[in-house]
Design a protein around this motif. Sequence first.
Motif, PDB file in Angstrom:
ATOM      1  N   ARG A 122       2.796   4.224   5.841  1.00  0.00           N
ATOM      2  CA  ARG A 122       2.716   3.028   5.014  1.00  0.00           C
ATOM      3  C   ARG A 122       1.916   3.240   3.727  1.00  0.00           C
ATOM      4  O   ARG A 122       2.339   2.846   2.642  1.00  0.00           O
ATOM      5  CB  ARG A 122       2.057   1.936   5.880  1.00  0.00           C
ATOM      6  CG  ARG A 122       1.958   0.560   5.269  1.00  0.00           C
ATOM      7  CD  ARG A 122       1.352  -0.389   6.325  1.00  0.00           C
ATOM      8  NE  ARG A 122       1.130  -1.710   5.774  1.00  0.00           N
ATOM      9  CZ  ARG A 122       2.020  -2.691   5.761  1.00  0.00           C
ATOM     10  NH1 ARG A 122       3.218  -2.496   6.275  1.00  0.00           N
ATOM     11  NH2 ARG A 122       1.742  -3.868   5.245  1.00  0.00           N
ATOM     12  N   ARG A 166       3.551   3.071  -0.077  1.00  0.00           N
ATOM     13  CA  ARG A 166       3.118   2.080  -1.069  1.00  0.00           C
ATOM     14  C   ARG A 166       2.598   2.768  -2.330  1.00  0.00           C
ATOM     15  O   ARG A 166       2.919   2.368  -3.454  1.00  0.00           O
ATOM     16  CB  ARG A 166       2.058   1.158  -0.448  1.00  0.00           C
ATOM     17  CG  ARG A 166       2.680   0.106   0.479  1.00  0.00           C
ATOM     18  CD  ARG A 166       1.732  -0.452   1.551  1.00  0.00           C
ATOM     19  NE  ARG A 166       0.458  -0.921   1.107  1.00  0.00           N
ATOM     20  CZ  ARG A 166       0.109  -2.213   0.954  1.00  0.00           C
ATOM     21  NH1 ARG A 166       0.984  -3.163   1.196  1.00  0.00           N
ATOM     22  NH2 ARG A 166      -1.100  -2.543   0.592  1.00  0.00           N
ATOM     23  N   THR A 183       4.645  -3.474  -1.702  1.00  0.00           N
ATOM     24  CA  THR A 183       3.396  -2.916  -2.232  1.00  0.00           C
ATOM     25  C   THR A 183       2.270  -3.957  -2.231  1.00  0.00           C
ATOM     26  O   THR A 183       1.101  -3.597  -2.385  1.00  0.00           O
ATOM     27  CB  THR A 183       3.583  -2.341  -3.653  1.00  0.00           C
ATOM     28  OG1 THR A 183       4.321  -3.296  -4.423  1.00  0.00           O
ATOM     29  CG2 THR A 183       4.348  -1.031  -3.622  1.00  0.00           C
ATOM     30  N   GLY A 184       2.621  -5.215  -2.067  1.00  0.00           N
ATOM     31  CA  GLY A 184       1.654  -6.254  -1.726  1.00  0.00           C
ATOM     32  C   GLY A 184       0.512  -6.478  -2.705  1.00  0.00           C
ATOM     33  O   GLY A 184      -0.521  -7.026  -2.312  1.00  0.00           O
ATOM     34  N   TYR A 194       5.773 -12.165  -0.537  1.00  0.00           N
ATOM     35  CA  TYR A 194       5.832 -11.454   0.748  1.00  0.00           C
ATOM     36  C   TYR A 194       6.818 -12.079   1.729  1.00  0.00           C
ATOM     37  O   TYR A 194       6.896 -11.650   2.871  1.00  0.00           O
ATOM     38  CB  TYR A 194       4.417 -11.385   1.340  1.00  0.00           C
ATOM     39  CG  TYR A 194       4.086 -10.063   1.987  1.00  0.00           C
ATOM     40  CD1 TYR A 194       4.133  -8.873   1.254  1.00  0.00           C
ATOM     41  CD2 TYR A 194       3.711  -9.976   3.323  1.00  0.00           C
ATOM     42  CE1 TYR A 194       3.835  -7.661   1.842  1.00  0.00           C
ATOM     43  CE2 TYR A 194       3.404  -8.762   3.917  1.00  0.00           C
ATOM     44  CZ  TYR A 194       3.469  -7.604   3.171  1.00  0.00           C
ATOM     45  OH  TYR A 194       3.163  -6.400   3.755  1.00  0.00           O
ATOM     46  N   CYS A 195       7.535 -13.123   1.298  1.00  0.00           N
ATOM     47  CA  CYS A 195       8.563 -13.723   2.160  1.00  0.00           C
ATOM     48  C   CYS A 195       9.706 -14.213   1.261  1.00  0.00           C
ATOM     49  O   CYS A 195       9.531 -14.378   0.049  1.00  0.00           O
ATOM     50  CB  CYS A 195       7.981 -14.870   2.998  1.00  0.00           C
ATOM     51  SG  CYS A 195       7.289 -16.190   1.990  1.00  0.00           S
ATOM     52  N   LEU A 233      -0.659  -3.820  -4.741  1.00  0.00           N
ATOM     53  CA  LEU A 233      -1.227  -2.517  -5.090  1.00  0.00           C
ATOM     54  C   LEU A 233      -0.943  -2.158  -6.552  1.00  0.00           C
ATOM     55  O   LEU A 233      -1.832  -1.672  -7.264  1.00  0.00           O
ATOM     56  CB  LEU A 233      -0.655  -1.437  -4.162  1.00  0.00           C
ATOM     57  CG  LEU A 233      -0.984   0.009  -4.535  1.00  0.00           C
ATOM     58  CD1 LEU A 233      -2.488   0.253  -4.511  1.00  0.00           C
ATOM     59  CD2 LEU A 233      -0.291   0.977  -3.590  1.00  0.00           C
ATOM     60  N   GLY A 283       6.701   0.470   6.044  1.00  0.00           N
ATOM     61  CA  GLY A 283       6.336   0.899   7.394  1.00  0.00           C
ATOM     62  C   GLY A 283       5.379  -0.080   8.023  1.00  0.00           C
ATOM     63  O   GLY A 283       4.880  -0.963   7.332  1.00  0.00           O
ATOM     64  N   PRO A 284       5.159  -0.003   9.280  1.00  0.00           N
ATOM     65  CA  PRO A 284       5.591   1.082  10.177  1.00  0.00           C
ATOM     66  C   PRO A 284       7.086   1.054  10.529  1.00  0.00           C
ATOM     67  O   PRO A 284       7.582   2.056  11.018  1.00  0.00           O
ATOM     68  CB  PRO A 284       4.731   0.857  11.441  1.00  0.00           C
ATOM     69  CG  PRO A 284       4.342  -0.572  11.389  1.00  0.00           C
ATOM     70  CD  PRO A 284       4.299  -0.975   9.970  1.00  0.00           C
TER      71      PRO A 284
END
Lengths: 414, 414
Positions: A389, A393, A279-280, A304-305, A282, A355-356
Amino acid sequence: MKAEIIAVGTEILLGDIVNTDAQVISLGLDELGIDVYYQTVVGDNPERLRAVLDIARERSDLIITTGGLGPTLDDLTRETIADAFGKELVLHQPSLRRITAFFDRIGREMTPNNIKQAMLPAGCTVLPNDWGTAPGCAFEADGVHVLMLPGPPRECTPMFRTAGMAYLARLAGGVIVSHNIHIFGMGESQMEDQLHDLMEAGRNPTLAPYAKDGECLVRVTAKAESAEKAEQLLAPAVQQVCDRLGDVVYGVDVGSLEQAAARELTARGLTLSVAESCTGGLLSKRITDVAGASKFYKGGACTYCNEIKRKILGVSKETLDRYTAVSVQTAEEMARGIAQVYGTDIGIGITGYAGPDGGEDGTPVGTIHIGICFQGKAQVRTICSPRGRENARRDAANHALDMILRAAKKGANG
Amino acid sequence: MKAEIIAVGTEILLGDIVNTDAQVISLGLDELGIDVYYQTVVGDNPERLRAVLDIARERSDLIITTGGLGPTLDDLTRETIADAFGKELVLHQPSLRRITAFFDRIGREMTPNNIKQAMLPAGCTVLPNDWGTAPGCAFEADGVHVLMLPGPPRECTPMFRTAGMAYLARLAGGVIVSHNIHIFGMGESQMEDQLHDLMEAGRNPTLAPYAKDGECLVRVTAKAESAEKAEQLLAPAVQQVCDRLGDVVYGVDVGSLEQAAARELTARGLTLSVAESCTGGLLSKRITDVAGASKFYKGGACTYCNEIKRKILGVSKETLDRYTAVSVQTAEEMARGIAQVYGTDIGIGITGYAGPDGGEDGTPVGTIHIGICFQGKAQVRTICSPRGRENARRDAANHALDMILRAAKKGANG
C-alpha cells in the motif's frame, strides 16, 4: 587510504538514535575515492574510547570521529584524542568568538563550560561550525589523519560535506564539487546498465547512483585544484548523463519532484488542484510540503467514496456504474472535475487499488489510474505498483508530479 | 553482561544503507538489562571480520552479528565465526526443509548455493527464519555467547525480537513479554518526571520511555519463567503507568493515533471528513494510511485559499474578512462545513501558519487552530508549534487525531 569512522555516544549504544552520521560520511568518502573499512560506536567513556582509538590507529590511515565535542562533562572526545596523539589543547580565540556570537544570536547566556569547546589541538586545521557551537578540527599525527566532527546530524552533515570534504580533497591537493541529476521513470538497474561504462570509466569525475522513494539520482563529483576547474570537469559529464538518459531526467540540483514541479508552476504562473481517492491526500500533502505552494496551489479534494466523487467533482453516475470508481474514465472525470470546480489550469485525478486488496472485478492490487486535465485537454496514465500500500501510494503521487511537471514544461513550449 | 553488535556488510561501509539493525538490537538489549558497549561495522571480508571477532571476544561477553548469512560467495559470517570459535558446520535438515519450502511458496526454483544457509555450527540453538531463508543461530564458546542474525531489517528485527530476545531471556532462565503504552499530549521530559520512581524502581518489569513523531511511548517489559507469569508481572505495572499518567494515555498496544482512531470510529459506526488548510492533506493521508479507512472515512478537502474555503466549505466572507483565514472562527466553520457537505458525524477543520512565516497581523509562526464538529457541536483547540513547517504540520495532525479519538470515545458514553 583506509578510513575508519568512530561515533562517540552512549545514546547510539542505547538505541535512542541510529548512526546516520556514519552513513553520510561513508557516502562522502566513497565520492572522494577513500575506502571505509570500519565503522565503530563507543560510549561516552574515556577508557573505552582510548582503547578504540588505539585499535583504529593501528589499522587505519584516516580516523573520523563524530560526537563528544559538546560542553558537558560527558563530552570527552577532544581531550581523549589529544591525549592519545600527544597533542596539547590550546584556546582557539576565533572559535571562542564564534561561540559567544552564537549565544548572542539565539539570545541565551553563555555558561562558562562552553569555553572548553574552543580548546583545540595545537596546530590543527579548524573546521568552523555554522550550525551549532562546537567547532570541528583536523590534524595529522604519526602518519594518521584525524578529523573530529560534532555528533548532531544537523551540524555533522553540513560541516563534513563542506569543510570536512574540502580538507580531505586538499590532502590530495584540490577541491571537490558535486551535482545531482534527478531521474524519474527509470529503474535503478536499468539506469546503472545505461551508465555502466561511464561509471567504470574513471575516478574523476565519479558517478554514484542512488535509488530512493521510487526515483533515482546520479551524483557526479569532481576533484580539481579550483571550483572552476571542477565545474569544467563536471559540465561534460553531467551533459553526457543527461543525453544518455533522455527525458527521464527531470532536473539537475532540483531537490525533488515536488520542488521541481513547484518551481515550474510558479515560474509559468499556472495553477493546480488535485482530486485523490486511493492516495488519500498524500499528493496534496507533498505539494504543500514545499513552502510557498500557495502561489500556485488552490487545494484538493480527497474523495474516498462514490457519493463524494459525484457531489464534489461531478463524476457521472453512468461512469461509476459502467466503468467502476477505479477506471480510466473516472480518473479523467475527477481531473476535469477538480480543475473546473477549483478553477485551475491543471487538475489531477487519482483512483486505484493501493492495497491490501484489488478490485472485486479482478483488477489487480496496485492498479492506479492518474488523470491530468490541462487547459481542457485530458489524458490518463495507468500504473501497476503491487509492492504494498505505501509504495503504491507513493508511486502514484510520483507519477502525478511527473505528469504535472511535463505538462507545465510543455505548456510553455506551445 | 557486556554486549557488542557487529554488522557485516560492505553496503553499510559504502553508505548505501544505515545500520538500523544495531539500533533495534540495542533497544532490545536495553529492555533485557544488557549493556551494549560497542557497535562495529566491517565489510564482507573474512580476514577483517576475523580480526574484529578476535577483538570482540576479548572485551565482550555477548557478540551479536548481523548480515553475511545469505547464499552468495560474499556471505562469510557463518564460516568465519565457526572457524574463530572452533565449531564445525553441519547441515541442519529442518532449516534446509524450511528453505526449500520458502522457495516453493514464492514459486521460484532453489539454486544449490542456498543449501549452505542450512550449514550451522554443531550444537547451536537454531533461530528459525519466518521472514526469509537464512536461519539465525546462537551458541556459547569459551565463555562468550554468540548470536548470528540475518542482515535485512525485515528479517533481522522480527527474528531478534522473538527468538533472539527469547534466547537471551532463557540465558537468565525465562521468557520476555512487552506492552506498549501510547501517550499523546505530554512531553517526554514531563512523562519521565512523572514515572521517574517507577523507572528507577527495578529491572523486572522495566519501563523504557520513547519519544517519536510528537508523541511518547512507554514500553513495559517483563522477564519470567512463563508468558503467563510475565503477564502477571506486567498487569500491575501497566495499570500503574496508566493511572499515573491519566487521560494522556490513548491506548495500550494500539499502534498509532490514526490506528486507534480508525478502530474506535469503525467500532462505533461513526463517519469522518476533514478540511485542511496548512496541513495540506497530511491528516487525510494519515487517516488513509490505515487499510480499511473507507469503512468510516468519506473524504477530505484541502482548501489552500480563501476562495476554495468559501466555495467548498461555505466559510463566510464575513468570518474571513473579520477574523482572517487563520482564526478560531474559520477553523470552526471549516469543521462545520466539511461535516455538512460530506454528510459525516465528525468534521475536522485545520487552519494555521505552519511556516516558514507567521501572519502579517503578527500571529506567530506555528499557530494552528483545529476545529472539530461532532453531531452539530463544535469546539476548537489552538496549538503553537514553532519548530519548523514539518513539525508544525505533524503536530496539528496529531492533535486532530487525538480530538477525533476523544470525541468518538465520549460520544459512546453519552
